[in-house]
Design an enzyme around this catalytic site. Structure first.
Site, mmCIF file in Angstrom:
data_model
loop_
_atom_site.group_PDB
_atom_site.id
_atom_site.type_symbol
_atom_site.label_atom_id
_atom_site.label_comp_id
_atom_site.label_asym_id
_atom_site.label_seq_id
_atom_site.Cartn_x
_atom_site.Cartn_y
_atom_site.Cartn_z
ATOM 1 N N LYS A 11 -26.609 10.202 6.274
ATOM 2 C CA LYS A 11 -25.925 11.287 6.986
ATOM 3 C C LYS A 11 -25.734 12.542 6.114
ATOM 4 C CE LYS A 11 -23.454 8.087 10.038
ATOM 5 N NZ LYS A 11 -22.159 7.805 10.718
ATOM 6 N N TYR A 51 -25.935 9.352 20.093
ATOM 7 C CA TYR A 51 -24.566 8.822 20.128
ATOM 8 C C TYR A 51 -23.997 8.808 21.544
ATOM 9 C CZ TYR A 51 -24.121 8.603 15.037
ATOM 10 O OH TYR A 51 -24.251 8.264 13.707
ATOM 11 N N ASN A 114 -19.270 9.042 6.775
ATOM 12 C CA ASN A 114 -19.357 7.706 6.165
ATOM 13 C C ASN A 114 -20.768 7.360 5.691
ATOM 14 O OD1 ASN A 114 -20.484 7.243 8.655
ATOM 15 N ND2 ASN A 114 -19.193 5.498 9.186
ATOM 16 N N HIS A 117 -25.622 5.327 8.873
ATOM 17 C CA HIS A 117 -25.570 4.614 10.160
ATOM 18 C C HIS A 117 -26.569 3.474 10.096
ATOM 19 C CE1 HIS A 117 -25.901 3.732 14.455
ATOM 20 N NE2 HIS A 117 -27.199 3.649 14.223
ATOM 21 N N GLU A 128 -33.333 2.900 18.989
ATOM 22 C CA GLU A 128 -33.041 3.994 18.045
ATOM 23 C C GLU A 128 -34.295 4.397 17.262
ATOM 24 O OE1 GLU A 128 -28.334 2.722 17.536
ATOM 25 O OE2 GLU A 128 -29.670 2.536 15.810
HETATM 26 P P1 CMP Z 1 -21.943 5.192 13.105
HETATM 27 O O1 CMP Z 1 -22.282 3.818 12.637
HETATM 28 O O2 CMP Z 1 -22.916 6.259 12.842
HETATM 29 O O3 CMP Z 1 -21.636 5.135 14.670
HETATM 30 C C1 CMP Z 1 -20.641 5.902 15.300
HETATM 31 C C2 CMP Z 1 -19.952 6.802 14.347
HETATM 32 O O4 CMP Z 1 -18.779 7.387 14.828
HETATM 33 C C3 CMP Z 1 -19.477 6.000 13.157
HETATM 34 O O5 CMP Z 1 -20.582 5.609 12.379
HETATM 35 C C4 CMP Z 1 -18.497 6.945 12.497
HETATM 36 O O6 CMP Z 1 -19.129 7.823 11.590
HETATM 37 C C5 CMP Z 1 -18.013 7.743 13.692
HETATM 38 N N1 CMP Z 1 -16.613 7.444 13.941
HETATM 39 C C6 CMP Z 1 -16.104 6.264 14.283
HETATM 40 N N2 CMP Z 1 -14.761 6.375 14.414
HETATM 41 C C7 CMP Z 1 -14.456 7.671 14.145
HETATM 42 C C8 CMP Z 1 -13.256 8.387 14.098
HETATM 43 N N3 CMP Z 1 -12.084 7.804 14.374
HETATM 44 N N4 CMP Z 1 -13.316 9.699 13.785
HETATM 45 C C9 CMP Z 1 -14.501 10.288 13.510
HETATM 46 N N5 CMP Z 1 -15.687 9.633 13.542
HETATM 47 C C10 CMP Z 1 -15.653 8.338 13.843
#
Ligand code: CMP
Length: 140
Positions: A11, A51, A114, A117, A128
């Site tokens: 990311k 998403y 984070n 993904h 995906e």
């Molecule tokens: P990902 O695995 O990419 O799939 C969905 C994403 O939503 C997740 O990782 C997080 O990066 C994001 N996400 C999940 N919960 C929150 C939150 N409370 N606030 C912001 N982003 C979120």
């Protein structure tokens, strides 16, 4: 156990800090093989489609804005039980809850930023992968 493919995204928080190689080192050390990889600038439409399952969540706008805020590296990973194996290597979505040695424990900044993904099932991995790769872009 069968050899599987999973889909990964490095990311914008990671590309911004020049961590692509560091993340890939953890992936490869875990026994997963990077069989497809492309650095792209995701469009708003791509991020909203990718998403889509989260479109009703309060963080959806923030998530799409973040994923289009800078380059990402989309990847196809292959290995024994790759979907579960990569989820283990990534660690918990919230880095505060991620186990030692996982990518998110090592590098993630927050639950939103984070670092990576990974697909949550083999079925979603196929969906995906198809959004970002053709078979010609993948060499196992
Ligand atoms: P990902 O695995 O990419 O799939 C969905 C994403 O939503 C997740 O990782 C997080 O990066 C994001 N996400 C999940 N919960 C929150 C939150 N409370 N606030 C912001 N982003 C979120």
């Amino acid at each position: 156990m069968a050899v599987q493919r999973t889909f990964s995204i490095i990311k914008p928080d990671a590309t911004e800090r020049n961590l692509t190689g560091a993340v890939n080192a953890v992936i490869e050390k875990a026994g997963l093989r990077i069989i497809g990889q492309r650095r792209i600038q995701m469009t708003q439409a791509q991020a909203e489609r990718f998403y889509g399952v989260h479109s009703e969540r309060p963080f959806f706008g923030e998530l799409v804005a973040f994923m289009t805020s800078g380059p990402v590296v989309v990847q196809v990973l292959e290995g024994e039980n790759a979907v579960a194996a990569y989820r283990e290597v990534m660690g918990a979505t919230n880095p505060a809850e991620a186990a030692d040695g996982t990518i998110r424990k090592l590098f993630a900044k927050s639950i939103g930023e984070n670092t990576v993904h990974g697909s949550d099932s083999e079925e979603n991995a196929a969906i995906e992968i198809e959004q970002f790769f053709t078979e010609a872009d993948i060499a196992g």
